[in-house]
Design an enzyme around this catalytic site. Structure first.
Site, mmCIF file in Angstrom:
data_model
loop_
_atom_site.group_PDB
_atom_site.id
_atom_site.type_symbol
_atom_site.label_atom_id
_atom_site.label_comp_id
_atom_site.label_asym_id
_atom_site.label_seq_id
_atom_site.Cartn_x
_atom_site.Cartn_y
_atom_site.Cartn_z
ATOM 1 N N ASP A 1 -10.052 -4.820 -4.403
ATOM 2 C CA ASP A 1 -9.385 -4.053 -3.341
ATOM 3 C C ASP A 1 -10.307 -2.912 -2.954
ATOM 4 O OD1 ASP A 1 -7.770 -2.233 -1.876
ATOM 5 O OD2 ASP A 1 -5.954 -2.870 -2.909
ATOM 6 N N HIS B 1 -7.173 -5.955 -0.003
ATOM 7 C CA HIS B 1 -6.067 -4.999 0.027
ATOM 8 C C HIS B 1 -4.833 -5.491 0.781
ATOM 9 C CE1 HIS B 1 -3.986 -1.237 -0.164
ATOM 10 N NE2 HIS B 1 -3.917 -1.151 1.150
ATOM 11 N N SER C 1 0.829 -1.201 0.000
ATOM 12 C CA SER C 1 0.000 0.000 0.000
ATOM 13 C C SER C 1 0.870 1.261 0.000
ATOM 14 C CB SER C 1 -0.944 -0.040 1.209
ATOM 15 O OG SER C 1 -1.934 0.970 1.118
#
Length: 247
Positions: free
Chosen positions: A188, A218, A93
């Protein structure tokens, strides 16, 4: 400031190839510990920093800027480069965003591995910073029953810092030439999968690969595709360590 149990920095001393592993926004090293430990078992020297303001309290986080998060990664790079001749950077991320920034800044980065990396999250553009200090938590988006250690609320000031970081890194994508392996979850609920496609198209790396994760959300490092990420990233390290040796 007391650190959450499980959010501590991770360090393993191994061979002369380093691997830096960065967690994401409002997350902790708990989310990337499985990767860090698997790399260490293969003999790599590993450092997973606790980004400043993370793993403590949301109130602590809102006092930090994205420059502090970059500095946390820089400190980890310094530790690794004192022991290693080359380094791979892995990021989940926002950790992927920081990996991209690190690849721009350090020639010693021989390759980067991104997992649902973030360069633009349109949903964050509608947050009104004038009327609220905190919003709902961001993260813990996992398909299986795993738990992610993260904050139960998100500082709006920190969201603004994340947006600034993503904007800055987007402008630098064409400066990245090292090998890159991208993992993207097809579903996601935090970072739109299109982010990975834009990164893939924008970097100038001659050797790049995009791997779709069909069974994870995610936080894929804790999800069903965790083993696939481990296996493919380890293959990536081995391939480009050998390529460097031949060069």
């Amino acid at each position: 400031m007391e650190i959450m149990r499980g959010a501590e920095e991770i360090k393993y001393e191994g061979n002369e190839v380093g691997v830096l592993v960065s967690h994401g926004f409002t997350g902790t090293t708990q989310s990337i510990r499985p990767l860090a430990e698997s790399y260490a078992r293969e003999g790599y020297t590993v450092c997973a920093p606790r980004l400043k303001g993370h793993g403590t309290t949301p109130e602590d986080m809102e006092t930090t800027t994205y420059h502090d998060w970059v500095a946390s990664v820089d400190d980890a790079m310094t530790w690794l480069l004192d022991r290693c001749g080359s380094v791979f950077v892995v990021g989940l991320s926002m950790g992927g965003t920081l990996a991209l920034e690190t690849a721009v800044q350090y020639e010693a980065v021989k390759g980067i591995v991104l997992i649902n990396a973030a360069i633009e999250i349109p949903a964050l553009n509608h947050i009104d910073s004038n009327n609220q200090r905190f919003i709902e938590p961001i993260g813990a988006d996992i398909k299986n029953e795993s738990f992610e250690l993260t904050y139960d609320k998100t500082p709006v000031k920190s969201v603004e810092q994340l947006q600034d970081l993503m904007s800055e890194v987007r402008e630098k994508l064409s400066s990245i030439h090292c090998p890159i392996l991208l993992f993207v979850s097809d579903e996601d609920h935090v970072v739109p999968p299109h982010n990975s496609e834009v990164i893939f198209q924008s970097v100038f790396s001659e050797r790049k690969e995009l791997v779709h994760l069909e069974n994870s959300y995610h936080v894929a490092t804790l999800d069903y595709d965790q083993d696939l990420i481990k296996e493919r990233s380890l293959e990536f390290f081995q391939r480009y360590t050998k390529t460097r040796a031949m060069d």
